[in-house]
Design an enzyme around this catalytic site. Structure first.
Site, PDB file in Angstrom:
ATOM      1  N   CYS A 131       6.092  -2.506  16.557  1.00 17.50           N
ATOM      2  CA  CYS A 131       5.044  -2.471  15.536  1.00 17.50           C
ATOM      3  C   CYS A 131       3.717  -2.002  16.126  1.00 17.50           C
ATOM      4  O   CYS A 131       2.977  -2.798  16.709  1.00 17.50           O
ATOM      5  CB  CYS A 131       4.898  -3.859  14.906  1.00 17.50           C
ATOM      6  SG  CYS A 131       3.604  -3.936  13.667  1.00 17.50           S
ATOM      7  N   CYS A 134       0.656  -3.727  14.694  1.00 19.46           N
ATOM      8  CA  CYS A 134       0.371  -5.066  15.225  1.00 19.46           C
ATOM      9  C   CYS A 134      -0.190  -4.987  16.651  1.00 19.46           C
ATOM     10  O   CYS A 134      -1.099  -5.724  17.002  1.00 19.46           O
ATOM     11  CB  CYS A 134       1.639  -5.921  15.283  1.00 19.46           C
ATOM     12  SG  CYS A 134       2.721  -5.761  13.881  1.00 19.46           S
ATOM     13  N   ASP A 135       0.384  -4.125  17.486  1.00 17.19           N
ATOM     14  CA  ASP A 135       0.122  -4.201  18.925  1.00 17.19           C
ATOM     15  C   ASP A 135      -0.662  -3.031  19.502  1.00 17.19           C
ATOM     16  O   ASP A 135      -1.056  -3.074  20.669  1.00 17.19           O
ATOM     17  CB  ASP A 135       1.468  -4.292  19.685  1.00 17.19           C
ATOM     18  CG  ASP A 135       2.266  -5.514  19.245  1.00 17.19           C
ATOM     19  OD1 ASP A 135       1.636  -6.529  18.889  1.00 17.19           O
ATOM     20  OD2 ASP A 135       3.509  -5.457  19.259  1.00 17.19           O
TER      21      ASP A 135
END
Ligand code: NAP
Length: 303
Positions: A131, A134-135
């Protein structure tokens, strides 16, 4: 006892919830995470009609609140199994509870496919990610690898160039599967480079990822690429494990439906990414959800 239970709260499940609520069906949506499913983890959405540019979080929240307005209920829980009798569908939850309904819509989506190479599991969350939204921000000024050649790999690769010093897309062929518009964007991006005809053999590190071992499938040459992170986008697997033994899946584990979203089992419908379909998008999941809710309404009405 509900009229309808919807398993999964992504765009397909939420839209089915809106349509079922509007049809006055007593409806429950069961979702193990936040409303929106995979949509929650999408930073930018530019292909949902009426929203020239929005975020996954915004669209998820908006669909969720829209659904609650029609009095469809929401429950955060994980489904363990499903039992079907002719008239009653029972959903067993991992917390030991169970709920029943006259009809069921399965909207449990899909999850990222793993590469299954050494180091992938060991360094998950320590440089291995599925992701970018997200990261990605953790990789400011770093070098990262993206694996895959589809829309996800290319789109997320482009997104990662906002943070990373360099992004290397490793693809097993010499041609991308991604849509032409994404390819054009990617080829024009100076921070992106492509490593063609190559597969990842191992992810190496100490405390976190430091290198990725790549093999050229044409020459068999192996190279060690210095990299602080690896984002894996090699497709998705349907979330249908809890349906094992129920005869509605195809060989790949996706649910077979007809044009009304009906499965082989009366009163059981399926929508979105979990379904055997040619296009997996927010808009198609939403369309499936609307149709499935109306089909469920007609089924319940005929009982
Ligand atoms: P995908 O289209 O299935 O592409 C998966 C990619 O990973 C392919 O390039 C495939 O290579 C490669 N691959 C598969 N298994 C592999 C393995 N074991 N090792 C190395 N490479 C492997 O998956 P996706 O890109 O996640 O897209 C999924 C769906 O979502 C698609 O329908 C896509 O159109 C949609 N989507 C749309 C958007 C958008 O509209 N903006 C954005 C993201 C996703 P090959 O090409 O050689 O098979």
């Amino acid at each position: 006892m509900y009229d309808l239970i919807i398993i999964g709260g992504g765009p397909g499940g939420l839209t089915a919830g809106i349509y079922a609520g509007r049809a006055n069906l007593k409806t429950l949506v069961i979702e193990k995470d936040l409303p929106g499913g995979q949509m929650q983890n999408t930073l930018e959405i530019d292909n949902y009609p009426g929203f020239q540019r929005t975020t996954g979080a915004e669209l998820s929240d908006s669909m969720y609140r829209h659904m609650l307005e029609f009095e469809t209920e929401w429950k955060q829980a994980e489904v363990k199994s499903v039992e079907l009798t002719e008239k009653i569908k029972t959903v067993y939850l991992t917390n030991g509870d169970s709920v029943s309904a006259k009809a069921l819509i399965i909207a449990s989506g899909a999850q990222p496919r793993k590469l299954n190479v050494p180091g992938e599991q060991e360094f998950a969350g320590r440089g291995v990610s599925y992701c970018a939204t997200c990261d990605g921000a953790f990789f400011r000024g770093k070098n990262v690898v993206v694996v895959g050649g589809g829309d996800s790999a290319v789109e997320e690769g482009i997104f990662l160039t906002r943070f990373a010093l360099s992004v290397s897309i490793v693809h097993r062929r010499n041609q991308l599967r991604a849509a032409p518009i994404l390819q054009a964007k990617a080829f024009a991006n100076d921070k992106l480079n492509f490593i063609w005809d190559s597969v990842v053999e191992e992810i190496i590190g100490d405390n976190k990822v430091t290198q990725v071992k790549i093999k050229n499938v044409k020459t068999n040459d192996v190279q060690l690429l210095n990299s602080d992170g690896i984002f894996i986008y090699v497709g998705f697997l349907p979330n249908t494990n809890y349906l094992k033994g129920i005869d509605i899946l195809n060989e790949a584990g996706y649910i077979e439906t007809d044009e009304n979203m009906a499965t082989r089992k009366p009163g059981v419908f399926a929508v979105g990414d979990v379904r055997n379909t040619n296009l997996r998008q927010i808009i198609t999941a939403a369309g499936d959800g609307a149709l499935a809710a109306v089909s469920a309404y007609h089924y319940i009405d005929s009982l």
